[in-house]
Design a protein around this motif. Structure first.
Motif, PDB file in Angstrom:
ATOM      1  N   ARG A  14     -10.402   9.892  17.996  1.00  0.00           N
ATOM      2  CA  ARG A  14      -9.522  10.606  18.932  1.00  0.00           C
ATOM      3  C   ARG A  14      -9.271   9.776  20.186  1.00  0.00           C
ATOM      4  O   ARG A  14      -8.168   9.790  20.745  1.00  0.00           O
ATOM      5  CB  ARG A  14     -10.133  11.958  19.290  1.00  0.00           C
ATOM      6  N   SER A  15     -10.293   9.044  20.638  1.00  0.00           N
ATOM      7  CA  SER A  15     -10.110   8.200  21.825  1.00  0.00           C
ATOM      8  C   SER A  15      -9.122   7.076  21.566  1.00  0.00           C
ATOM      9  O   SER A  15      -8.564   6.500  22.506  1.00  0.00           O
ATOM     10  CB  SER A  15     -11.460   7.618  22.273  1.00  0.00           C
ATOM     11  N   GLU A  16      -8.898   6.759  20.288  1.00  0.00           N
ATOM     12  CA  GLU A  16      -7.949   5.718  19.902  1.00  0.00           C
ATOM     13  C   GLU A  16      -6.624   6.313  19.420  1.00  0.00           C
ATOM     14  O   GLU A  16      -5.785   5.593  18.865  1.00  0.00           O
ATOM     15  CB  GLU A  16      -8.563   4.865  18.785  1.00  0.00           C
ATOM     16  N   ASN A  17      -6.454   7.629  19.608  1.00  0.00           N
ATOM     17  CA  ASN A  17      -5.231   8.329  19.174  1.00  0.00           C
ATOM     18  C   ASN A  17      -4.979   8.189  17.678  1.00  0.00           C
ATOM     19  O   ASN A  17      -3.847   8.032  17.228  1.00  0.00           O
ATOM     20  CB  ASN A  17      -4.013   7.830  19.959  1.00  0.00           C
ATOM     21  N   ILE A  18      -6.073   8.246  16.910  1.00  0.00           N
ATOM     22  CA  ILE A  18      -5.993   8.216  15.453  1.00  0.00           C
ATOM     23  C   ILE A  18      -6.242   9.630  14.939  1.00  0.00           C
ATOM     24  O   ILE A  18      -7.252  10.243  15.260  1.00  0.00           O
ATOM     25  CB  ILE A  18      -7.025   7.234  14.867  1.00  0.00           C
ATOM     26  N   GLY A  19      -5.339  10.149  14.139  1.00  0.00           N
ATOM     27  CA  GLY A  19      -5.486  11.503  13.621  1.00  0.00           C
ATOM     28  C   GLY A  19      -4.293  11.869  12.761  1.00  0.00           C
ATOM     29  O   GLY A  19      -3.417  11.036  12.523  1.00  0.00           O
ATOM     30  N   PRO A  20      -4.262  13.099  12.252  1.00  0.00           N
ATOM     31  CA  PRO A  20      -5.215  14.202  12.423  1.00  0.00           C
ATOM     32  C   PRO A  20      -6.560  13.895  11.766  1.00  0.00           C
ATOM     33  O   PRO A  20      -6.619  13.122  10.807  1.00  0.00           O
ATOM     34  CB  PRO A  20      -4.525  15.386  11.754  1.00  0.00           C
ATOM     35  N   ARG A  62       1.646   5.023  10.454  1.00  0.00           N
ATOM     36  CA  ARG A  62       2.540   5.412   9.369  1.00  0.00           C
ATOM     37  C   ARG A  62       2.751   6.918   9.328  1.00  0.00           C
ATOM     38  O   ARG A  62       3.730   7.388   8.754  1.00  0.00           O
ATOM     39  CB  ARG A  62       1.995   4.925   8.025  1.00  0.00           C
ATOM     40  N   GLY A  63       1.812   7.678   9.922  1.00  0.00           N
ATOM     41  CA  GLY A  63       1.997   9.104  10.103  1.00  0.00           C
ATOM     42  C   GLY A  63       1.799   9.978   8.883  1.00  0.00           C
ATOM     43  O   GLY A  63       2.155  11.150   8.896  1.00  0.00           O
ATOM     44  N   ASP A  64       1.204   9.461   7.820  1.00  0.00           N
ATOM     45  CA  ASP A  64       1.102  10.224   6.582  1.00  0.00           C
ATOM     46  C   ASP A  64      -0.308  10.728   6.286  1.00  0.00           C
ATOM     47  O   ASP A  64      -0.479  11.559   5.397  1.00  0.00           O
ATOM     48  CB  ASP A  64       1.541   9.345   5.392  1.00  0.00           C
ATOM     49  N   SER A  65      -1.320  10.221   6.989  1.00  0.00           N
ATOM     50  CA  SER A  65      -2.699  10.362   6.523  1.00  0.00           C
ATOM     51  C   SER A  65      -3.512  11.347   7.344  1.00  0.00           C
ATOM     52  O   SER A  65      -3.380  11.425   8.575  1.00  0.00           O
ATOM     53  CB  SER A  65      -3.407   9.000   6.567  1.00  0.00           C
ATOM     54  N   THR A  66      -4.399  12.072   6.658  1.00  0.00           N
ATOM     55  CA  THR A  66      -5.459  12.855   7.274  1.00  0.00           C
ATOM     56  C   THR A  66      -6.742  12.032   7.200  1.00  0.00           C
ATOM     57  O   THR A  66      -7.051  11.447   6.161  1.00  0.00           O
ATOM     58  CB  THR A  66      -5.651  14.191   6.537  1.00  0.00           C
ATOM     59  N   PHE A  67      -7.494  11.985   8.307  1.00  0.00           N
ATOM     60  CA  PHE A  67      -8.707  11.184   8.381  1.00  0.00           C
ATOM     61  C   PHE A  67      -9.922  12.110   8.355  1.00  0.00           C
ATOM     62  O   PHE A  67      -9.980  13.105   9.088  1.00  0.00           O
ATOM     63  CB  PHE A  67      -8.712  10.337   9.660  1.00  0.00           C
ATOM     64  N   ILE A  68     -10.892  11.782   7.513  1.00  0.00           N
ATOM     65  CA  ILE A  68     -12.087  12.598   7.354  1.00  0.00           C
ATOM     66  C   ILE A  68     -13.305  11.738   7.676  1.00  0.00           C
ATOM     67  O   ILE A  68     -13.473  10.652   7.090  1.00  0.00           O
ATOM     68  CB  ILE A  68     -12.169  13.178   5.933  1.00  0.00           C
ATOM     69  N   VAL A  69     -14.131  12.203   8.601  1.00  0.00           N
ATOM     70  CA  VAL A  69     -15.275  11.427   9.076  1.00  0.00           C
ATOM     71  C   VAL A  69     -16.514  12.311   9.073  1.00  0.00           C
ATOM     72  O   VAL A  69     -16.416  13.541   9.093  1.00  0.00           O
ATOM     73  CB  VAL A  69     -15.037  10.883  10.505  1.00  0.00           C
ATOM     74  N   PRO A  70     -17.714  11.708   9.065  1.00  0.00           N
ATOM     75  CA  PRO A  70     -18.939  12.507   9.157  1.00  0.00           C
ATOM     76  C   PRO A  70     -19.138  13.074  10.557  1.00  0.00           C
ATOM     77  O   PRO A  70     -18.451  12.680  11.514  1.00  0.00           O
ATOM     78  CB  PRO A  70     -20.038  11.520   8.772  1.00  0.00           C
ATOM     79  N   ALA A  71     -20.085  13.988  10.675  1.00  0.00           N
ATOM     80  CA  ALA A  71     -20.319  14.733  11.912  1.00  0.00           C
ATOM     81  C   ALA A  71     -20.440  13.818  13.123  1.00  0.00           C
ATOM     82  O   ALA A  71     -21.094  12.777  13.082  1.00  0.00           O
ATOM     83  CB  ALA A  71     -21.594  15.574  11.764  1.00  0.00           C
ATOM     84  N   ARG A  72     -19.773  14.228  14.209  1.00  0.00           N
ATOM     85  CA  ARG A  72     -19.748  13.542  15.493  1.00  0.00           C
ATOM     86  C   ARG A  72     -19.030  12.197  15.431  1.00  0.00           C
ATOM     87  O   ARG A  72     -19.132  11.390  16.363  1.00  0.00           O
ATOM     88  CB  ARG A  72     -21.149  13.398  16.084  1.00  0.00           C
ATOM     89  N   GLY A  73     -18.288  11.967  14.355  1.00  0.00           N
ATOM     90  CA  GLY A  73     -17.552  10.714  14.234  1.00  0.00           C
ATOM     91  C   GLY A  73     -16.131  10.776  14.733  1.00  0.00           C
ATOM     92  O   GLY A  73     -15.466   9.735  14.840  1.00  0.00           O
ATOM     93  N   LEU A  89       0.844  -1.193   0.000  1.00  0.00           N
ATOM     94  CA  LEU A  89       0.000   0.000   0.000  1.00  0.00           C
ATOM     95  C   LEU A  89       0.881   1.246   0.000  1.00  0.00           C
ATOM     96  O   LEU A  89       1.746   1.404   0.873  1.00  0.00           O
ATOM     97  CB  LEU A  89      -0.901   0.000   1.235  1.00  0.00           C
ATOM     98  N   PRO A  90       0.702   2.147  -0.967  1.00  0.00           N
ATOM     99  CA  PRO A  90       1.522   3.363  -0.985  1.00  0.00           C
ATOM    100  C   PRO A  90       1.119   4.317   0.129  1.00  0.00           C
ATOM    101  O   PRO A  90       0.151   4.089   0.855  1.00  0.00           O
ATOM    102  CB  PRO A  90       1.228   3.958  -2.359  1.00  0.00           C
ATOM    103  N   ARG A  91       1.874   5.383   0.255  1.00  0.00           N
ATOM    104  CA  ARG A  91       1.519   6.436   1.207  1.00  0.00           C
ATOM    105  C   ARG A  91       0.102   6.926   0.904  1.00  0.00           C
ATOM    106  O   ARG A  91      -0.249   7.178  -0.246  1.00  0.00           O
ATOM    107  CB  ARG A  91       2.501   7.596   1.089  1.00  0.00           C
ATOM    108  N   ILE A  92      -0.697   7.062   1.960  1.00  0.00           N
ATOM    109  CA  ILE A  92      -2.082   7.519   1.823  1.00  0.00           C
ATOM    110  C   ILE A  92      -2.192   8.934   2.396  1.00  0.00           C
ATOM    111  O   ILE A  92      -1.909   9.167   3.572  1.00  0.00           O
ATOM    112  CB  ILE A  92      -3.052   6.570   2.552  1.00  0.00           C
ATOM    113  N   ASP A  93      -2.610   9.868   1.554  1.00  0.00           N
ATOM    114  CA  ASP A  93      -2.723  11.257   1.984  1.00  0.00           C
ATOM    115  C   ASP A  93      -4.003  11.506   2.773  1.00  0.00           C
ATOM    116  O   ASP A  93      -3.998  12.267   3.747  1.00  0.00           O
ATOM    117  CB  ASP A  93      -2.690  12.179   0.763  1.00  0.00           C
ATOM    118  N   ALA A  94      -5.115  10.905   2.358  1.00  0.00           N
ATOM    119  CA  ALA A  94      -6.396  11.133   3.026  1.00  0.00           C
ATOM    120  C   ALA A  94      -7.186   9.827   3.081  1.00  0.00           C
ATOM    121  O   ALA A  94      -7.182   9.042   2.127  1.00  0.00           O
ATOM    122  CB  ALA A  94      -7.213  12.205   2.308  1.00  0.00           C
TER     123      ALA A  94
END
Length: 322
Positions: free
Chosen positions: A159-165, A143-154, A116-121
């Protein structure tokens, strides 16, 4: 990275506590689910099918092409110049909170984790276990490369799992990824579905699709959805997509599933309403989540769709769109 201007433009879908499907049927409740399970007659499917030829995607795509690789289920790798985007990633063996029970993988992933290549989003459509797979998201975050986008209140769960930004979007809101992916804007759009990960959090977070705007081209990822008015609304607001990723599986029995999942015939109608130049089928062929057989959605779609404009890819197959 900048938040875009909020332009709701879609019907109200939140009552102050829970989200709902506006002007559409709501998802079946517990008693209906119990009735389905008690009367279910699933079409037999093999426990595992060893027919996947894994592919190695390029690290990056140059030029103006759009390379679309079906990894599995609703996990698609979208590669355009300057951006690698992954939808609803799942590499786990089960779509379940537990390792020993729940829908089990019937086919392997079309791309190995090592390739799997680097994932930007990373785009997450909603919080069901076959779409929001925490073990996979942990690996991506590490891997530290990805921005995560979720629907409202997701965002709270991640964040509770230290997944981000991480960024939350409501229907009609947009995110401009000017820093990491110049020229790429992610628009959050409606879907007809529901959310829950436990018995106590039903519809506390939103569900959605996404329109990806890049290089004067639109890609629409429908997420998980029933057929509804939102396809016409999306076409009216954004225009016709170059590519639409449309779910076709987990549709039987229709009395139960039609409020939350499209069948192949629904997907063809959505393709036509959107006037998508090309559509690719997702949400099929890896986990058996409903009564139809594992490959029945694919067979039904091939019987009712024009092959040249609605593609059915196997895990690991890709399409290069000019």
């Amino acid at each position: 990275m900048q938040e875009g201007i909020s332009d709701p433009g879609f019907p109200k879908h939140f009552d102050g506590k829970r989200f709902y499907n506006p002007d559409a049927p709501q998802a079946p409740g517990f008693l209906e689910a119990l009735r389905w399970k008690l009367t279910s007659r699933p079409e037999p499917s093999p426990r595992f099918i060893s027919d996947v030829e894994q592919t190695i995607p390029p690290r990056r795509v140059e030029g103006s092409e759009l390379r679309t690789t079906l990894v599995n289920h609703s996990t698609v790798l979208l590669q355009q110049r300057g951006s690698n985007i992954l939808t609803d990633p799942i590499w786990s063996e089960r779509a379940s909170p537990l390792s020993w029970i729940g829908p089990r993988r019937r086919r392997k992933q079309g791309v190995s984790w090592e390739d799997l290549p680097r994932i930007d989003a990373v785009l997450i459509s909603h919080n069901h276990y076959d779409h929001l797979d925490l073990p996979t998201l942990h690996r991506l975050a590490a891997r530290g490369d990805s921005t995560f986008i979720v629907p409202a209140r997701g965002a709270r769960l991640l964040r509770s799992e230290n997944i981000g930004p991480i960024h939350e979007l409501d229907w009609g809101e947009s995110l401009s990824l000017a820093g990491s992916m110049p020229g790429v804007t992610i628009h959050c759009v409606p879907a007809q579905h529901f959310s829950s990960r436990t018995f106590y959090d039903r519809n506390m977070t939103l569900w959605c699709g996404y329109v990806i705007e890049c290089q004067e081209r639109l890609v629409y990822f429908a997420g998980d959805t029933a057929f509804g008015h939102h396809f016409a609304q999306i076409r009216e607001k954004f225009g016709s997509p170059r590519l639409a990723l449309l779910p076709i599986g987990a549709y039987q029995p229709r009395w139960f599933m039609s409020r939350v999942h499209m069948g192949p015939d629904d997907a063809v109608r959505a393709h036509e309403i959107l006037a998508a130049k090309t559509s690719i089928a997702i949400h099929h062929g890896t986990f058996q989540l409903a009564d139809e057989g594992l490959d029945t959605p694919k067979k039904q779609l091939l019987a009712c769709a024009r092959r040249q404009s609605f593609l059915v890819l196997n895990n690991g197959q890709f399409a290069d769109l000019p």
